[in-house]
Design a protein around this motif. Structure first.
Motif, mmCIF file in Angstrom:
data_model
loop_
_atom_site.group_PDB
_atom_site.id
_atom_site.type_symbol
_atom_site.label_atom_id
_atom_site.label_comp_id
_atom_site.label_asym_id
_atom_site.label_seq_id
_atom_site.Cartn_x
_atom_site.Cartn_y
_atom_site.Cartn_z
ATOM 1 N N GLU A 28 8.771 0.653 8.236
ATOM 2 C CA GLU A 28 7.501 0.402 7.550
ATOM 3 C C GLU A 28 6.972 -0.994 7.881
ATOM 4 N N ARG A 62 5.459 -1.060 11.448
ATOM 5 C CA ARG A 62 4.124 -0.458 11.522
ATOM 6 C C ARG A 62 3.074 -1.354 10.852
ATOM 7 N N ALA A 63 3.441 -1.920 9.697
ATOM 8 C CA ALA A 63 2.501 -2.755 8.961
ATOM 9 C C ALA A 63 2.137 -4.009 9.748
ATOM 10 N N ARG A 90 -0.246 -3.356 12.681
ATOM 11 C CA ARG A 90 -1.617 -3.238 12.193
ATOM 12 C C ARG A 90 -2.161 -4.611 11.789
ATOM 13 N N TRP A 148 4.479 -11.296 7.976
ATOM 14 C CA TRP A 148 4.051 -10.404 6.884
ATOM 15 C C TRP A 148 4.191 -11.083 5.527
ATOM 16 N N GLY A 157 0.073 -2.608 3.989
ATOM 17 C CA GLY A 157 1.055 -1.555 3.738
ATOM 18 C C GLY A 157 1.816 -1.721 2.440
ATOM 19 N N ASP A 211 -0.347 2.524 -0.336
ATOM 20 C CA ASP A 211 -0.860 3.494 0.628
ATOM 21 C C ASP A 211 -2.336 3.781 0.372
ATOM 22 N N ASP A 212 -2.860 4.776 1.028
ATOM 23 C CA ASP A 212 -4.282 5.090 0.895
ATOM 24 C C ASP A 212 -4.680 5.500 -0.519
ATOM 25 N N THR A 256 4.289 1.247 -2.037
ATOM 26 C CA THR A 256 5.216 1.725 -1.016
ATOM 27 C C THR A 256 6.583 1.049 -1.167
#
Length: 382
Positions: free
Chosen positions: A206, A209-210, A213, A247, A354, A357-358, A363
């Motif tokens: 996770e 990926r975060a 982005r 992050w 992240g 979520d949407d 998360t």
């Protein structure tokens, strides 16, 4: 109330009493008492060779009568006190504001007293006309204001500039109070995290990926990249190579923005009446959120774990219901709406990282990272 009372209140002999001394003493007792005592007080001062003046006594009677009838405003009473000629103006034309008497630090108290003595000397020298001030003559008032403005911005013999010295002291007090509040919040956060029944582990996939982005967002102009760069202070330092450090730094910056926006907007000097842009409004909102609100929100999410709704409306409810903050919070709809509004950009930016979520659901990455980021934001800089 009599002349002895006024002398004791001012700490001066009757022959040395000023209009300000008498005005402060009159305001120190109920207005009805002051009105009844004023004729005898005036005669006593005349007998002491210090009669003051007719305009002063007329203005005193008018002001006290207005207070007694309930018609006087605080501003009107303050302006009358200033019309004595030796009471510093509470708000100068240059927007300098004296702290309230019980909130003045040693420097502010010293400067206030110095200004009172300076004004008394100016009255003695004939450069201030208290009677003209009592009659509310515009020219006299403007000259009085300008005189104080110059004094506040002129160096004293020791080099200090009074207005700057008072402002610096207030800033120091504010920073000290902020640091104390932040240290307390940090200690509470660490206590809460240490008591969690389960310590979250870093979800590596996770995070990868975060951060991929996030790096793309930070390269783009405009919102939200400019706000995230400002939050983390990347206008002043390089973007970290390490994914975890990057992050955490950005997430911590959302709770404690490091710098101002660094991207000049195309319409920066355009319509000044148009209000704040989206990026400015978002950054300003982040700076308004209090330590207690951050602590309550993150503590609740840390306890509930991933899968919990973390929408702005839900966070506002969690803060209002929190037992982690020692303040009286009522579930007033206006208060909830204000908190929700402040957390709108927070949750949006969390989504870009992240953390949620949407669907604004926390998360596993957010569960792991929020307490760590908040601890980073509140830890003293090394």
């Amino acid at each position: 109330m009599d002349l002895d009372f006024v002398c004791r209140h001012a700490g001066r002999l009757a022959t040395a009493l000023t209009r300000r001394d008498v005005a402060l003493a009159l305001l120190a007792v109920p207005s009805g008492v002051a009105l009844v005592a004023m004729p005898e007080l005036r005669r006593a001062l005349m007998g002491a060779g210090n009669p003051l003046s007719l305009p002063f006594w007329e203005s005193a009677k008018a002001t006290l009568s207005s207070i007694e009838s309930g018609a006087a405003t605080v501003g009107e009473v303050q302006r009358w006190l200033e019309s004595t000629g030796s009471e510093p103006i509470l708000l100068t034309p240059g927007y300098f504001v004296w702290p309230e008497e019980d909130e003045r630090g040693p420097v502010a108290g010293e400067m206030f007293d110095l200004l009172v003595r300076f004004l008394e000397d100016e009255i003695e020298a004939g450069r201030i006309d208290p009677d003209a001030l009592a009659r509310d003559e515009p020219g006299a008032r403007r000259a009085f204001e300008e005189l104080q403005e110059r004094w506040l911005n002129s160096p004293l013999p020791d080099g200090r500039v009074p207005g700057h010295a008072v402002s610096d002291e207030q800033d120091e007090e504010l920073f000290a109070a902020w640091d104390e509040e932040e240290a307390f919040a940090l200690a509470e956060l660490r206590r809460i995290v240490s008591e969690l029944p389960e310590q979250p582990e870093l979800p590596e996939a996770e995070l990868e990926r975060a951060v991929a982005r996030l790096r793309d967002i930070l390269e783009l102009p405009g919102y939200p990249g400019n706000v995230l760069r400002a939050c983390a202070g990347f206008g002043e330092r390089a973007v970290p190579e390490d994914d975890r450090e990057l992050w955490i730094a950005v997430l911590a910056g959302i709770a404690g923005p490091v710098s101002d926006l660094v991207d000049p907007g195309e319409e920066e000097f355009g319509d000044l009446d148009a209000g704040l842009g989206q990026d400015d409004a978002a950054l300003a909102g982040l700076c308004e959120i209090q330590h207690a609100d951050w602590l309550a929100a993150v503590a609740a999410l840390a306890r509930m774990g991933p899968g919990v709704l973390a929408s702005p409306e839900r966070i506002a409810r969690l803060i209002a219901e929190s037992e982690d903050i020692d303040i009286e919070v009522e579930e007033d709809e206006d208060d909830l709406a204000t908190t929700e509004l402040l957390f709108l950009p927070v949750v949006y930016l969390w989504g870009e990282l992240g953390v949620v979520d949407d669907g604004d659901v926390l998360t596993r990455l957010g569960w792991w990272g929020l307490p760590k980021a908040l601890e980073r934001a509140w830890s003293p800089a090394e």
